[in-house]
Design a protein around this motif. Structure first.
Motif, mmCIF file in Angstrom:
data_model
loop_
_atom_site.group_PDB
_atom_site.id
_atom_site.type_symbol
_atom_site.label_atom_id
_atom_site.label_comp_id
_atom_site.label_asym_id
_atom_site.label_seq_id
_atom_site.Cartn_x
_atom_site.Cartn_y
_atom_site.Cartn_z
ATOM 1 N N UNK A 3 0.850 -1.193 0.000
ATOM 2 C CA UNK A 3 0.000 0.000 0.000
ATOM 3 C C UNK A 3 0.886 1.243 0.000
ATOM 4 N N UNK A 4 0.290 2.357 -0.442
ATOM 5 C CA UNK A 4 0.958 3.661 -0.434
ATOM 6 C C UNK A 4 0.088 4.643 0.341
ATOM 7 N N UNK A 5 0.738 5.434 1.193
ATOM 8 C CA UNK A 5 -0.012 6.340 2.066
ATOM 9 C C UNK A 5 0.854 7.547 2.395
ATOM 10 N N UNK A 6 0.225 8.677 2.679
ATOM 11 C CA UNK A 6 0.992 9.856 3.075
ATOM 12 C C UNK A 6 1.476 9.697 4.516
ATOM 13 N N UNK A 7 2.587 10.336 4.822
ATOM 14 C CA UNK A 7 3.164 10.246 6.167
ATOM 15 C C UNK A 7 2.162 10.686 7.227
ATOM 16 N N UNK A 8 1.440 11.799 6.972
ATOM 17 C CA UNK A 8 0.518 12.344 7.972
ATOM 18 C C UNK A 8 -0.642 11.392 8.241
ATOM 19 N N UNK A 9 -1.185 10.787 7.188
ATOM 20 C CA UNK A 9 -2.321 9.876 7.360
ATOM 21 C C UNK A 9 -1.914 8.603 8.096
ATOM 22 N N UNK A 13 -2.654 7.191 13.363
ATOM 23 C CA UNK A 13 -3.069 5.891 13.920
ATOM 24 C C UNK A 13 -1.884 5.039 14.367
ATOM 25 N N UNK A 14 -0.752 5.169 13.667
ATOM 26 C CA UNK A 14 0.419 4.369 14.022
ATOM 27 C C UNK A 14 0.926 4.705 15.422
ATOM 28 N N UNK A 15 0.981 5.998 15.749
ATOM 29 C CA UNK A 15 1.462 6.419 17.072
ATOM 30 C C UNK A 15 0.530 5.913 18.170
ATOM 31 N N UNK A 16 -0.785 6.036 17.957
ATOM 32 C CA UNK A 16 -1.742 5.589 18.972
ATOM 33 C C UNK A 16 -1.714 4.075 19.156
ATOM 34 N N UNK A 17 -1.672 3.352 18.041
ATOM 35 C CA UNK A 17 -1.663 1.882 18.124
ATOM 36 C C UNK A 17 -0.348 1.385 18.727
ATOM 37 N N UNK A 57 -7.731 3.192 8.469
ATOM 38 C CA UNK A 57 -7.415 4.318 7.587
ATOM 39 C C UNK A 57 -7.897 3.979 6.178
ATOM 40 N N UNK A 58 -8.513 4.947 5.510
ATOM 41 C CA UNK A 58 -8.900 4.758 4.107
ATOM 42 C C UNK A 58 -7.749 5.201 3.213
ATOM 43 N N UNK A 59 -7.349 4.332 2.302
ATOM 44 C CA UNK A 59 -6.265 4.636 1.357
ATOM 45 C C UNK A 59 -6.838 5.371 0.146
ATOM 46 N N UNK A 86 5.740 13.475 3.067
ATOM 47 C CA UNK A 86 6.359 12.386 2.304
ATOM 48 C C UNK A 86 5.307 11.313 2.002
ATOM 49 N N UNK A 87 5.471 10.629 0.883
ATOM 50 C CA UNK A 87 4.630 9.470 0.566
ATOM 51 C C UNK A 87 5.404 8.210 0.947
ATOM 52 N N UNK A 88 4.715 7.283 1.578
ATOM 53 C CA UNK A 88 5.359 6.063 2.080
ATOM 54 C C UNK A 88 4.749 4.864 1.378
#
Length: 367
Positions: A3-9, A13-17, A57-59, A86-88
């Motif tokens: 998958x591809x996702x923006x850093x902010x998106x 959720x990553x920090x909370x999880x 998260x919706x991609x 950045x895009x990840x």
């Protein structure tokens, strides 16, 4: 999986999880988060077997379906260190996970998604919705009084009581007690008590961030589950009997002191500087329109200060742990604090000077 996702998106959720994941683990897979892609839906799950948090998260565009577990801290630290906007791109390659962004490339070891544990379900008894900010306020007003590592394990958490169409939270460490409530509009027969462990309480409060949104709470026999727009939070309940808080609340206080909250907080903060570092005791003497605060320590140092109060009655002298009183003054938001006393050896009852729902009991100290 890919998958591809923006850093902010990705980061929120990553920090909370990842916050649910314990640093020291008995099972290696518990140091990882489960990452699953289904079409344009990305799901992140972290657990320590007591608390589980699922972020969704919706991609922007559908990825390649699949699932794998990735080291939580390393993935989070990599994403934090990447530049803004950045895009990840995250993809699975046999037993490794590739994280790419512009000219950066990282390879992380993985474990199979099938190894990741689920918090088992329990029969659900009922559910209700409350505003997120109201629940956060309820937890903030009482959470500081939870015990941290008490052998009475049921004190290392918070009592949630649903009774008389109200949700009440209660926390105590044996030296002080905090309680508050809010209406929830449930039928009266829904009365029950449950103890949420300390970590579950703190993680739940972290999720309450949306001003105008509500959270759906589902109560089970051994779990509480919370649903927000982006997260599903589950916590096991503590199996124990919480103390009868109503017996702790002082009923016979006849000496009522009204004092400016910020002024009292300033006086106690200054007095605390010269209090005994171990016992943190301060002596308060209340007489007509005056409250005197005295603190000293083994080095023969002393702080003394007084402030005007609204009080008529016999003089009373009483000692408290200054930290306990400051904790209460820090979570109240009213201009005035109402302190109800009976004598030097009885607990004090603190509340806001208006008609607030929060009440605080602090045991006195012998000085």
């Amino acid at each position: 999986m890919k998958f591809t996702i923006s850093r902010e998106a990705f980061l929120k959720p990553l920090v909370l999880v990842a916050g649910v994941v314990e640093r020291r683990q008995t099972l290696p897979v518990l140091a990882n988060i489960l990452v699953v892609v289904e079409g344009d839906q990305l799901t992140l799950t972290g657990t320590d077997l007591e608390v589980e948090l699922v972020g969704r998260v919706s991609l922007d565009q559908a990825g390649e379906d699949g699932g794998v577990t990735i080291p939580a801290r390393k993935l989070m630290d990599i994403c934090k260190s990447l530049p803004d906007h950045a895009m990840i791109e995250v993809s699975q390659n046999e037993e490794q996970c590739l994280v790419r962004s512009a000219r950066s490339k990282f390879k992380l070891s993985t474990l199979p998604a099938t190894d990741f544990p689920n918090v088992e379900d329990s029969p659900e008894s009922f559910e209700f919705e409350v505003p997120q900010m109201a629940l956060k306020q309820l937890v903030d007003q009482t959470g500081f009084a939870m015990a941290q590592q008490d052998v009475r394990y049921y004190l290392n958490g918070m009592l949630f009581e649903i009774k008389d169409s109200q949700l009440r939270t209660v926390a105590t460490d044996g030296h002080r007690l905090a309680t508050s409530f809010m209406p929830v509009g449930l039928p009266d027969e829904a009365g029950q008590q449950l103890i949420v462990p300390r970590k579950g309480v703190l993680e739940l409060a972290r999720l309450m961030t949306e001003e105008d949104a509500s959270v759906r709470l589902v109560i089970g026999a051994s779990h509480i589950r919370a649903f927000t727009n982006d997260f599903i939070f589950t916590s096991k309940l503590v199996d124990g009997k919480f103390p009868d808080y109503e017996r702790v609340l002082p009923r016979n206080g006849d000496k009522i002191v009204l004092v400016d909250r910020l002024a009292m907080r300033g006086v106690l903060s200054r007095a605390a500087i010269l209090s005994n570092e171990k016992y943190r005791g301060v002596r308060m003497t209340v007489s007509d329109t005056n409250l005197q605060v005295v603190a000293n320590n083994p080095e023969q140092e002393e702080a003394e200060e007084s402030l005007m109060v609204d009080y008529q009655g016999a003089q009373i002298e009483i000692g408290f742990n200054v930290g306990y009183v400051l904790d209460v003054l820090n979570v109240l938001h009213s201009d005035q604090v109402k302190i109800t006393l009976s004598d030097s050896n009885s607990s004090a009852l603190l509340a806001d000077g208006g008609n607030g729902a929060a009440q605080y009991v602090i045991m006195p100290m012998r000085l």
